[in-house]
Design an enzyme around this catalytic site. Structure first.
Site, PDB file in Angstrom:
ATOM      1  N   HIS A   1      51.335  32.151  32.697  1.00 18.51           N
ATOM      2  CA  HIS A   1      51.180  32.172  31.149  1.00 18.51           C
ATOM      3  C   HIS A   1      52.351  32.772  30.716  1.00 18.51           C
ATOM      4  CE1 HIS A   1      47.240  32.157  31.198  1.00 18.51           C
ATOM      5  NE2 HIS A   1      46.607  33.273  32.290  1.00 18.51           N
TER       6      HIS A   1
ATOM      7  N   THR B   1      49.352  34.859  35.960  1.00 17.40           N
ATOM      8  CA  THR B   1      49.925  35.533  34.912  1.00 17.40           C
ATOM      9  C   THR B   1      51.179  35.492  34.627  1.00 17.40           C
ATOM     10  OG1 THR B   1      48.745  37.281  36.053  1.00 17.40           O
ATOM     11  CG2 THR B   1      50.566  38.236  34.736  1.00 17.40           C
TER      12      THR B   1
HETATM   13  P1  NAD Z   1      42.700  30.338  38.718  1.00 18.48           P
HETATM   14  O1  NAD Z   1      42.813  30.280  37.034  1.00 18.48           O
HETATM   15  O2  NAD Z   1      43.319  29.595  39.495  1.00 18.48           O
HETATM   16  O3  NAD Z   1      41.175  30.041  39.132  1.00 18.48           O
HETATM   17  C1  NAD Z   1      40.336  29.618  38.114  1.00 18.48           C
HETATM   18  C2  NAD Z   1      39.200  28.820  38.649  1.00 18.48           C
HETATM   19  O4  NAD Z   1      38.003  28.307  37.878  1.00 18.48           O
HETATM   20  C3  NAD Z   1      40.292  27.241  38.448  1.00 18.48           C
HETATM   21  O5  NAD Z   1      40.072  26.699  39.889  1.00 18.48           O
HETATM   22  C4  NAD Z   1      39.510  26.581  37.575  1.00 18.48           C
HETATM   23  O6  NAD Z   1      39.342  24.581  38.107  1.00 18.48           O
HETATM   24  C5  NAD Z   1      37.842  27.065  37.960  1.00 18.48           C
HETATM   25  N1  NAD Z   1      36.889  26.807  36.631  1.00 18.48           N
HETATM   26  C6  NAD Z   1      37.185  26.100  35.459  1.00 18.48           C
HETATM   27  N2  NAD Z   1      36.374  26.296  35.344  1.00 18.48           N
HETATM   28  C7  NAD Z   1      34.993  25.902  35.944  1.00 18.48           C
HETATM   29  C8  NAD Z   1      33.956  25.839  35.566  1.00 18.48           C
HETATM   30  N3  NAD Z   1      32.880  25.174  34.651  1.00 18.48           N
HETATM   31  N4  NAD Z   1      32.491  26.358  36.544  1.00 18.48           N
HETATM   32  C9  NAD Z   1      33.357  26.782  37.896  1.00 18.48           C
HETATM   33  N5  NAD Z   1      34.656  27.257  37.642  1.00 18.48           N
HETATM   34  C10 NAD Z   1      35.641  26.992  36.879  1.00 18.48           C
HETATM   35  O7  NAD Z   1      42.583  32.087  38.648  1.00 18.48           O
HETATM   36  P2  NAD Z   1      42.953  33.024  39.950  1.00 18.48           P
HETATM   37  O8  NAD Z   1      44.311  33.084  40.212  1.00 18.48           O
HETATM   38  O9  NAD Z   1      41.930  32.919  41.273  1.00 18.48           O
HETATM   39  O10 NAD Z   1      42.052  34.071  39.548  1.00 18.48           O
HETATM   40  C11 NAD Z   1      40.540  34.069  38.712  1.00 18.48           C
HETATM   41  C12 NAD Z   1      40.464  34.630  37.326  1.00 18.48           C
HETATM   42  O11 NAD Z   1      40.467  36.148  37.213  1.00 18.48           O
HETATM   43  C13 NAD Z   1      41.796  33.910  35.983  1.00 18.48           C
HETATM   44  O12 NAD Z   1      40.622  34.076  34.867  1.00 18.48           O
HETATM   45  C14 NAD Z   1      42.514  34.737  36.257  1.00 18.48           C
HETATM   46  O13 NAD Z   1      42.928  35.214  34.434  1.00 18.48           O
HETATM   47  C15 NAD Z   1      41.510  36.520  36.399  1.00 18.48           C
HETATM   48  N6  NAD Z   1      42.276  37.784  36.699  1.00 18.48           N
HETATM   49  C16 NAD Z   1      42.441  39.109  36.386  1.00 18.48           C
HETATM   50  C17 NAD Z   1      41.933  39.465  36.724  1.00 18.48           C
HETATM   51  C18 NAD Z   1      41.997  40.826  36.443  1.00 18.48           C
HETATM   52  O14 NAD Z   1      42.072  41.915  37.240  1.00 18.48           O
HETATM   53  N7  NAD Z   1      40.533  41.233  36.074  1.00 18.48           N
HETATM   54  C19 NAD Z   1      43.398  39.690  38.019  1.00 18.48           C
HETATM   55  C20 NAD Z   1      44.448  38.741  38.438  1.00 18.48           C
HETATM   56  C21 NAD Z   1      43.283  37.013  37.616  1.00 18.48           C
END
Ligand code: NAD
Ligand code: ZN
Length: 342
Positions: free
Chosen positions: A43, A40
């Site tokens: 972003h 976040t």
């Molecule tokens: P991050 O962006 O560091 O991790 C996402 C991972 O997914 C990356 O390592 C990326 O390489 C991988 N990825 C990309 N394409 C892929 C594919 N085809 N197959 C498998 N993996 C793939 O983010 P993070 O901090 O670990 O957070 C994870 C997710 O959760 C993010 O989308 C974030 O925005 C979201 N998030 C949601 C909440 C919520 O409350 N819902 C809170 C925090 C973060």
């Protein structure tokens, strides 16, 4: 005090001198010691379309932190100056249907620390006492700093029973990495982490994933054959936000399987609802934490042997925030910590 501020619409963050935050009778003033960088924050720093829609500058960013209580409001009785605390980053309204029923995580009026109100990338932060979590003495300060995303991982990983089940973690970012550790701790048989980034795949093994897969090289069906699986994945933890990855996971689930979706997609994701119907799948969206039930579980799992510390790969002073953000953005990192005390 020093704070990392989004001063105006557009890319970038500035280290500024700002007034100390004011506080009310129900609030707690905290001297921030360490903070974690979340997606976040990236972003907001880069000012993507979501940030442009959501953020109203000037705003102090950041919501993952640990610190020490400096001052308590006159209505606060269960904390003392010097206590080591973190903060739940979702500040709820307390008045809506769900809040009044105790389901704070479902509050539709949630205000985000470092998103909709001044955050924790600063020498001080003020939060309502109801959002403050008192740590046990001696907790690893860096681990305490990332309780907020650890809570995302715990809430997602424990959304469905994993004892004896085969779990697929899609995306081994910091949250997926911690979720893999939690699923293993909670008794899953296989914990397969699917992640295109090699650094993160290796880290997934250190965190407790039993197997890793590069989704650009090996289809999930082949992984199942390699492991001798015959039913498909019982539980999928979607932590990538990637459309192809979500669809691929859906196609490789056991009948009656469950998917907890935390990853935030940038666009709509079309899925085959027929698969959901005929395979009798359950899909559940996860936002935040189940508030303090999740915080409680985090504490007791750490006290009963869960180790999430390998997820922390980089450490910087707040003065080097640009390098810290670059490390977080690189992908060749787990959690990146900024210290506000040295
Ligand atoms: P991050 O962006 O560091 O991790 C996402 C991972 O997914 C990356 O390592 C990326 O390489 C991988 N990825 C990309 N394409 C892929 C594919 N085809 N197959 C498998 N993996 C793939 O983010 P993070 O901090 O670990 O957070 C994870 C997710 O959760 C993010 O989308 C974030 O925005 C979201 N998030 C949601 C909440 C919520 O409350 N819902 C809170 C925090 C973060
Ligand atoms: Zn509410």
């Amino acid at each position: 005090m020093k704070a990392l501020v989004k001063t105006a619409p557009g890319p970038g963050l500035e280290l500024c001198d700002v007034p100390e935050p004011t506080m009310g009778i129900d609030d707690v003033r905290i001297r921030v010691r360490r903070t974690g960088i979340c997606g976040t924050d990236l972003h907001i720093a880069s000012w993507d379309p979501w940030a442009a829609r959501t953020i109203k500058p000037p705003l102090i960013v950041g919501h993952e932190f640990v610190g020490e209580v400096l001052e308590i409001g006159s209505n606060v009785h269960d904390l003392q100056p010097g206590d080591v605390v973190s903060g739940e980053g979702h500040v709820v309204c307390g008045r809506c249907r769900h809040c009044r029923a105790g389901r704070y995580n479902l509050c539709a009026n949630t205000v985000g620390l470092g998103v909709n109100r001044d955050g924790a990338f600063a020498e001080q932060v003020v939060l309502p006492v109801t959002n403050v979590w008192h740590h046990w003495p001696g907790i690893d300060e860096e681990v305490a700093a990332i309780f907020d995303p650890f809570g995302n991982a715990v809430h997602t990983a424990l959304s469905f029973p994993v004892l004896g089940e085969d779990v697929l973690v899609v995306g081994a970012g910091p949250i997926g990495l911690m979720a893999a550790a939690v699923a293993r701790h909670a008794g899953a048989r296989f914990v397969v982490a699917s992640e295109p980034n090699a650094f993160r795949r290796e880290l997934a093994l250190r965190m407790g994933a039993t197997h890793i897969v590069d989704p650009t090289k090996e289809p999930l069906g082949d992984v199942q054959r390699r492991l001798g699986m015959v039913e498909g994945f019982d539980v999928v933890l979607e932590m990538s936000g990637n459309p192809a990855a979500l669809r691929d996971a859906l196609a490789n689930m056991a009948h009656g399987g469950s998917m907890a979706i935390l990853g935030i997609p940038t666009d709509e994701i079309p899925i085959d609802v027929g698969t959901v119907v005929f395979n009798q799948l359950t899909l559940r969206g996860i936002y935040g934490r189940e508030m303090f039930e999740t915080w409680y579980k985090m504490a007791v799992m750490l006290q009963s042997g869960l180790d999430i510390s390998p997820v922390i790969t980089h450490r910087f002073s707040y003065r080097d925030h640009e390098a810290a953000f670059a490390a977080a953005r690189s992908g060749d990192s787990g959690k990146v910590i900024m210290s506000w005390v040295d």
